[in-house]
Design a protein around this motif. Structure first.
Motif, mmCIF file in Angstrom:
data_model
loop_
_atom_site.group_PDB
_atom_site.id
_atom_site.type_symbol
_atom_site.label_atom_id
_atom_site.label_comp_id
_atom_site.label_asym_id
_atom_site.label_seq_id
_atom_site.Cartn_x
_atom_site.Cartn_y
_atom_site.Cartn_z
ATOM 1 N N ALA A 173 0.830 -1.196 0.000
ATOM 2 C CA ALA A 173 0.000 0.000 0.000
ATOM 3 C C ALA A 173 0.867 1.249 0.000
ATOM 4 C CB ALA A 173 -0.912 0.000 1.216
ATOM 5 N N SER A 174 0.385 2.278 -0.652
ATOM 6 C CA SER A 174 1.058 3.578 -0.623
ATOM 7 C C SER A 174 0.005 4.668 -0.644
ATOM 8 C CB SER A 174 2.020 3.726 -1.796
ATOM 9 O OG SER A 174 1.329 3.623 -3.020
ATOM 10 N N GLY A 175 0.370 5.830 -0.122
ATOM 11 C CA GLY A 175 -0.543 6.962 -0.123
ATOM 12 C C GLY A 175 -1.449 7.040 1.099
ATOM 13 N N PHE A 176 -1.386 6.039 1.956
ATOM 14 C CA PHE A 176 -2.122 6.090 3.203
ATOM 15 C C PHE A 176 -1.448 5.125 4.169
ATOM 16 C CE2 PHE A 176 -4.577 2.108 3.650
ATOM 17 C CZ PHE A 176 -4.318 1.526 2.417
ATOM 18 N N THR A 177 -1.758 5.276 5.435
ATOM 19 C CA THR A 177 -1.195 4.369 6.436
ATOM 20 C C THR A 177 -2.303 3.494 7.007
ATOM 21 O OG1 THR A 177 -1.525 5.906 8.282
ATOM 22 C CG2 THR A 177 0.539 6.093 7.041
ATOM 23 N N PHE A 178 -1.878 2.446 7.690
ATOM 24 C CA PHE A 178 -2.845 1.513 8.257
ATOM 25 C C PHE A 178 -3.431 2.022 9.573
ATOM 26 C CE2 PHE A 178 -1.788 -0.765 4.821
ATOM 27 C CZ PHE A 178 -0.904 -1.822 4.910
ATOM 28 N N ASP A 179 -2.822 3.050 10.135
ATOM 29 C CA ASP A 179 -3.290 3.539 11.427
ATOM 30 C C ASP A 179 -4.751 3.964 11.349
ATOM 31 O OD1 ASP A 179 -0.145 5.239 12.119
ATOM 32 O OD2 ASP A 179 -0.727 3.142 12.248
ATOM 33 N N ASN A 180 -5.504 3.571 12.344
ATOM 34 C CA ASN A 180 -6.891 4.022 12.530
ATOM 35 C C ASN A 180 -7.860 3.506 11.479
ATOM 36 O OD1 ASN A 180 -6.136 5.669 14.790
ATOM 37 N ND2 ASN A 180 -5.359 7.169 13.325
ATOM 38 N N TYR A 181 -7.435 2.535 10.686
ATOM 39 C CA TYR A 181 -8.328 1.970 9.676
ATOM 40 C C TYR A 181 -8.294 0.458 9.745
ATOM 41 C CZ TYR A 181 -8.155 6.604 7.474
ATOM 42 O OH TYR A 181 -8.238 7.931 7.219
ATOM 43 N N ALA A 182 -9.235 -0.162 9.105
ATOM 44 C CA ALA A 182 -9.183 -1.602 8.895
ATOM 45 C C ALA A 182 -8.557 -1.881 7.540
ATOM 46 C CB ALA A 182 -10.586 -2.206 8.951
ATOM 47 N N ILE A 183 -7.899 -3.022 7.456
ATOM 48 C CA ILE A 183 -7.327 -3.499 6.204
ATOM 49 C C ILE A 183 -7.769 -4.941 6.032
ATOM 50 C CG2 ILE A 183 -5.323 -1.965 6.149
ATOM 51 C CD1 ILE A 183 -3.694 -4.166 7.473
ATOM 52 N N GLY A 184 -7.770 -5.400 4.807
ATOM 53 C CA GLY A 184 -8.220 -6.767 4.668
ATOM 54 C C GLY A 184 -8.176 -7.308 3.262
ATOM 55 N N TRP A 185 -8.634 -8.547 3.145
ATOM 56 C CA TRP A 185 -8.684 -9.268 1.895
ATOM 57 C C TRP A 185 -10.115 -9.679 1.583
ATOM 58 C CZ3 TRP A 185 -4.584 -9.734 -1.306
ATOM 59 C CH2 TRP A 185 -3.329 -9.472 -0.773
ATOM 60 N N PHE A 186 -10.496 -9.503 0.341
ATOM 61 C CA PHE A 186 -11.804 -9.874 -0.154
ATOM 62 C C PHE A 186 -11.610 -10.756 -1.372
ATOM 63 C CE2 PHE A 186 -14.470 -6.910 2.324
ATOM 64 C CZ PHE A 186 -13.465 -6.127 2.873
ATOM 65 N N ARG A 187 -12.659 -11.452 -1.765
ATOM 66 C CA ARG A 187 -12.561 -12.257 -2.982
ATOM 67 C C ARG A 187 -13.903 -12.271 -3.698
ATOM 68 N NH1 ARG A 187 -11.855 -18.338 -0.303
ATOM 69 N NH2 ARG A 187 -13.990 -18.520 0.540
ATOM 70 N N GLN A 188 -13.816 -12.502 -5.005
ATOM 71 C CA GLN A 188 -15.025 -12.613 -5.812
ATOM 72 C C GLN A 188 -14.840 -13.731 -6.807
ATOM 73 O OE1 GLN A 188 -16.389 -8.995 -7.725
ATOM 74 N NE2 GLN A 188 -18.468 -9.806 -7.824
ATOM 75 N N ALA A 189 -15.688 -14.732 -6.706
ATOM 76 C CA ALA A 189 -15.689 -15.849 -7.641
ATOM 77 C C ALA A 189 -16.672 -15.552 -8.763
ATOM 78 C CB ALA A 189 -16.070 -17.132 -6.914
ATOM 79 N N PRO A 190 -16.497 -16.163 -9.926
ATOM 80 C CA PRO A 190 -17.419 -15.920 -11.041
ATOM 81 C C PRO A 190 -18.858 -16.180 -10.649
ATOM 82 C CG PRO A 190 -15.510 -17.148 -11.780
ATOM 83 C CD PRO A 190 -15.417 -17.087 -10.285
ATOM 84 N N GLY A 191 -19.724 -15.228 -10.944
ATOM 85 C CA GLY A 191 -21.140 -15.387 -10.665
ATOM 86 C C GLY A 191 -21.532 -15.201 -9.219
ATOM 87 N N LYS A 192 -20.570 -14.816 -8.387
ATOM 88 C CA LYS A 192 -20.869 -14.638 -6.960
ATOM 89 C C LYS A 192 -20.544 -13.211 -6.527
ATOM 90 C CE LYS A 192 -20.198 -19.425 -5.496
ATOM 91 N NZ LYS A 192 -19.540 -20.319 -4.495
#
Length: 126
Positions: free
Chosen positions: A24-43
């Protein structure tokens, strides 16, 4: 300019492992949530795993509990997703997200995320 750049996706056999990274660049992780998402075909897109920066608590979607591990290196502004014991149903485009702001009463992956990466394909063959 905010940027999130994922890497580490690919093709793996069922039972194998992959490690996703998101710089990541342009922002910091402080005071925010970070995470991983996913999208499968048709979902619809779903939250896989998130970290709340306020208390360090983590969220895992039920189907990945015990198999996936989220971590962050705040000094490098990078988040990771270690994925073990992969299954064909894990096949999806995986996105990292940052700048998640709190929605009271909701798990961190359900918060409002303002910054998104372009996604990396993960394909698990049976």
């Amino acid at each position: 300019e905010v940027q999130l750049v994922e890497s580490g996706g690919g093709l793996v056999q069922a039972g194998g492992s992959l490690r996703l990274s998101c710089a990541a660049s342009g922002f910091t992780f402080d005071n925010y949530a970070i995470g991983w998402f996913r999208q499968a075909p048709g979902k619809e897109r779903e939250g896989v795993s998130c970290i709340s920066s306020s208390d360090g608590s983590t969220y895992y979607e039920d189907s990945v509990k015990g198999r996936f591990t989220i971590s962050s290196d705040n000094a490098k502004n990078t988040i990771y997703l270690q994925m073990n014991s992969l299954k064909p149903e894990d096949t999806a485009v995986y996105y990292c997200a940052g700048g998640g702001t709190v929605i009271a009463g909701q798990p961190s992956c359900a918060w409002n995320f303002h910054f998104w990466g372009q996604g990396t394909q993960v394909t698990v063959s049976s």
